[in-house]
Design a protein around this motif. Structure first.
Motif, PDB file in Angstrom:
ATOM      1  N   MET A   1      39.347  -6.646 -39.342  1.00 12.44           N
ATOM      2  CA  MET A   1      39.330  -6.196 -37.960  1.00 12.44           C
ATOM      3  C   MET A   1      40.733  -6.331 -37.400  1.00 12.44           C
ATOM      4  SD  MET A   1      37.080  -7.779 -34.874  1.00 12.44           S
ATOM      5  CE  MET A   1      36.493  -6.651 -33.681  1.00 12.44           C
ATOM      6  N   ALA A   2      41.219  -5.287 -36.809  1.00 12.37           N
ATOM      7  CA  ALA A   2      42.543  -5.323 -36.194  1.00 12.37           C
ATOM      8  C   ALA A   2      42.541  -6.321 -35.048  1.00 12.37           C
ATOM      9  CB  ALA A   2      42.907  -3.939 -35.669  1.00 12.37           C
ATOM     10  N   ARG A   3      43.650  -6.931 -34.806  1.00  7.31           N
ATOM     11  CA  ARG A   3      43.773  -7.882 -33.703  1.00  7.31           C
ATOM     12  C   ARG A   3      44.035  -7.123 -32.413  1.00  7.31           C
ATOM     13  NH1 ARG A   3      41.238 -11.213 -35.824  1.00  7.31           N
ATOM     14  NH2 ARG A   3      41.997 -12.298 -37.617  1.00  7.31           N
TER      15      ARG A   3
ATOM     16  N   TYR B   1      31.180  -7.907 -35.162  1.00  7.59           N
ATOM     17  CA  TYR B   1      31.866  -7.101 -36.170  1.00  7.59           C
ATOM     18  C   TYR B   1      31.807  -7.805 -37.524  1.00  7.59           C
ATOM     19  CZ  TYR B   1      35.693  -5.015 -38.813  1.00  7.59           C
ATOM     20  OH  TYR B   1      36.443  -4.425 -39.800  1.00  7.59           O
ATOM     21  N   GLN B   2      32.172  -9.082 -37.540  1.00  2.00           N
ATOM     22  CA  GLN B   2      32.197  -9.843 -38.788  1.00  2.00           C
ATOM     23  C   GLN B   2      30.801  -9.932 -39.402  1.00  2.00           C
ATOM     24  OE1 GLN B   2      34.502 -13.478 -38.749  1.00  2.00           O
ATOM     25  NE2 GLN B   2      33.143 -14.422 -40.242  1.00  2.00           N
ATOM     26  N   ALA B   3      29.788 -10.156 -38.593  1.00  2.00           N
ATOM     27  CA  ALA B   3      28.420 -10.255 -39.109  1.00  2.00           C
ATOM     28  C   ALA B   3      28.014  -8.956 -39.790  1.00  2.00           C
ATOM     29  CB  ALA B   3      27.448 -10.595 -37.977  1.00  2.00           C
ATOM     30  N   GLU B   4      28.324  -7.832 -39.153  1.00  2.00           N
ATOM     31  CA  GLU B   4      27.968  -6.540 -39.749  1.00  2.00           C
ATOM     32  C   GLU B   4      28.750  -6.294 -41.034  1.00  2.00           C
ATOM     33  OE1 GLU B   4      27.471  -1.857 -38.610  1.00  2.00           O
ATOM     34  OE2 GLU B   4      29.058  -2.963 -37.582  1.00  2.00           O
TER      35      GLU B   4
ATOM     36  N   PRO C   1      33.379   0.856 -36.514  1.00  2.00           N
ATOM     37  CA  PRO C   1      32.694  -0.437 -36.495  1.00  2.00           C
ATOM     38  C   PRO C   1      33.157  -1.384 -35.380  1.00  2.00           C
ATOM     39  CG  PRO C   1      33.729  -0.046 -38.650  1.00  2.00           C
ATOM     40  CD  PRO C   1      34.026   1.130 -37.791  1.00  2.00           C
ATOM     41  N   VAL C   2      34.419  -1.336 -35.007  1.00  2.00           N
ATOM     42  CA  VAL C   2      34.894  -2.176 -33.902  1.00  2.00           C
ATOM     43  C   VAL C   2      34.296  -1.678 -32.593  1.00  2.00           C
ATOM     44  CG1 VAL C   2      36.908  -2.970 -32.595  1.00  2.00           C
ATOM     45  CG2 VAL C   2      37.029  -2.801 -35.091  1.00  2.00           C
ATOM     46  N   LEU C   3      34.265  -0.373 -32.397  1.00  2.00           N
ATOM     47  CA  LEU C   3      33.674   0.196 -31.191  1.00  2.00           C
ATOM     48  C   LEU C   3      32.186  -0.141 -31.136  1.00  2.00           C
ATOM     49  CD1 LEU C   3      33.967   1.879 -28.639  1.00  2.00           C
ATOM     50  CD2 LEU C   3      33.669   3.930 -30.053  1.00  2.00           C
ATOM     51  N   ARG C   4      31.521  -0.070 -32.268  1.00  2.00           N
ATOM     52  CA  ARG C   4      30.097  -0.412 -32.327  1.00  2.00           C
ATOM     53  C   ARG C   4      29.909  -1.876 -31.915  1.00  2.00           C
ATOM     54  NH1 ARG C   4      28.983   2.086 -36.885  1.00  2.00           N
ATOM     55  NH2 ARG C   4      29.588   0.340 -38.224  1.00  2.00           N
TER      56      ARG C   4
ATOM     57  N   ASP D   1      41.029   7.785 -27.445  1.00  2.00           N
ATOM     58  CA  ASP D   1      39.935   8.119 -26.532  1.00  2.00           C
ATOM     59  C   ASP D   1      38.780   7.127 -26.567  1.00  2.00           C
ATOM     60  OD1 ASP D   1      41.190  10.407 -25.604  1.00  2.00           O
ATOM     61  OD2 ASP D   1      40.283  11.688 -27.149  1.00  2.00           O
ATOM     62  N   GLU D   2      38.812   6.168 -27.482  1.00  6.09           N
ATOM     63  CA  GLU D   2      37.691   5.245 -27.633  1.00  6.09           C
ATOM     64  C   GLU D   2      37.342   4.480 -26.352  1.00  6.09           C
ATOM     65  OE1 GLU D   2      39.537   5.725 -31.749  1.00  6.09           O
ATOM     66  OE2 GLU D   2      40.286   5.403 -29.703  1.00  6.09           O
ATOM     67  N   PRO D   3      38.326   3.942 -25.601  1.00  8.14           N
ATOM     68  CA  PRO D   3      37.950   3.248 -24.365  1.00  8.14           C
ATOM     69  C   PRO D   3      37.244   4.159 -23.358  1.00  8.14           C
ATOM     70  CG  PRO D   3      40.131   2.561 -25.038  1.00  8.14           C
ATOM     71  CD  PRO D   3      39.756   3.730 -25.920  1.00  8.14           C
ATOM     72  N   ARG D   4      37.684   5.400 -23.268  1.00  9.44           N
ATOM     73  CA  ARG D   4      37.027   6.341 -22.354  1.00  9.44           C
ATOM     74  C   ARG D   4      35.599   6.618 -22.820  1.00  9.44           C
ATOM     75  NH1 ARG D   4      37.728  12.324 -21.338  1.00  9.44           N
ATOM     76  NH2 ARG D   4      38.318  12.252 -23.513  1.00  9.44           N
ATOM     77  N   PHE D   5      35.426   6.780 -24.138  1.00  6.20           N
ATOM     78  CA  PHE D   5      34.106   6.978 -24.721  1.00  6.20           C
ATOM     79  C   PHE D   5      33.235   5.754 -24.422  1.00  6.20           C
ATOM     80  CE2 PHE D   5      31.198   6.311 -28.285  1.00  6.20           C
ATOM     81  CZ  PHE D   5      30.528   7.530 -28.330  1.00  6.20           C
TER      82      PHE D   5
END
Length: 173
Positions: A1-3, A26-29, A106-109, A145-149
Motif C-alpha cells: 500500500m502506498a504511503r 486494505y491489509q486484511a483484504e 484496492p486502496v479506494l475500496r 479523479d479518485e477523491p472526487r469519485f
C-alpha cells in the motif's frame, strides 16, 4: 500500500485512527486474513504515541500510525467487519451497474469500506465530518479523479446510511 502524504499524526488522533482503519482493511483484504487479526497487529505494533512535529512524518514513512485514537480505530474496523456484506452491498449500490466493487482500486475500496463502517454507527461523528475526513485521506493516496469519485460514493452512501441527518437539510447542501 502506498504511503499517504502527511495524513494523521500530531494533534489529530481521530484522523490518524481513520487512516489506520483504511490501512488495516486494505491489509486484511490483501493478506486474506480477518480484520480482527490485522486490528490486533496494528494496535500492538503500528499505533504509537505521538511525538514531536517531525515524528509523525517519519513514523508514517515507517508504516507506523502516530497518535491514533485506538477505540475509534477498533470501532471502524469492527463496524465494517460485523456488517461487511450489508456495507459492501450498500457501496456497490452507489456504483454504476457496470462497475463492480472488484474493479475499484484496492486502496479506494478500503477507504470506502472504512467510511461505511463508521457511517453505519449512527451515534458516531456527523456524516459530513466523516465524509470530509475520508476525502482528506483519499487525497493523501490519490492525485487523480479518485477523491472526487470517493466524494460522490460517500455522499450517496451517507444519504442511505444516515438518511435522518440529511432529511432536514435542503437539497442544495
Amino acid at each position: 500500500m502506498a504511503r499517504p502524504r502527511s495524513q494523521g499524526g500530531r494533534g489529530r488522533p481521530r484522523t490518524a485512527a481513520r487512516l489506520a482503519a483504511v490501512q488495516a482493511l486494505y491489509q486484511a483484504e490483501q493478506a486474506g486474513v480477518s480484520p480482527e487479526t490485522v486490528l490486533d497487529e496494528f494496535v500492538r505494533h503500528r499505533v504509537v504515541a505521538d511525538g514531536p512535529a517531525d515524528f509523525a512524518e517519519a513514523a508514517l514513512e515507517e508504516g507506523r500510525i502516530p497518535g491514533a485514537d485506538v477505540p475509534l480505530l477498533a470501532a471502524i474496523v469492527r463496524g465494517w467487519a460485523r456488517n461487511a456484506e450489508v456495507l459492501d452491498r450498500a457501496i456497490a449500490a452507489t456504483l454504476a451497474e457496470d462497475w463492480p466493487m472488484e474493479r475499484l482500486d484496492p486502496v479506494l475500496r478500503a477507504v470506502l469500506r472504512a467510511a461505511a463502517g463508521e457511517l453505519f454507527d449512527a451515534t458516531g461523528a456527523p456524516a459530513k465530518v466523516i465524509i470530509n475526513e475520508y476525502l482528506d485521506i483519499a487525497h493523501g493516496f490519490f492525485s487523480g479523479d479518485e477523491p472526487r469519485f470517493a466524494n460522490g460514493v460517500l455522499d450517496r452512501l451517507a444519504r442511505t446510511l444516515r438518511a435522518a441527518e440529511f432529511a432536514a437539510a435542503p437539497a442544495s447542501q
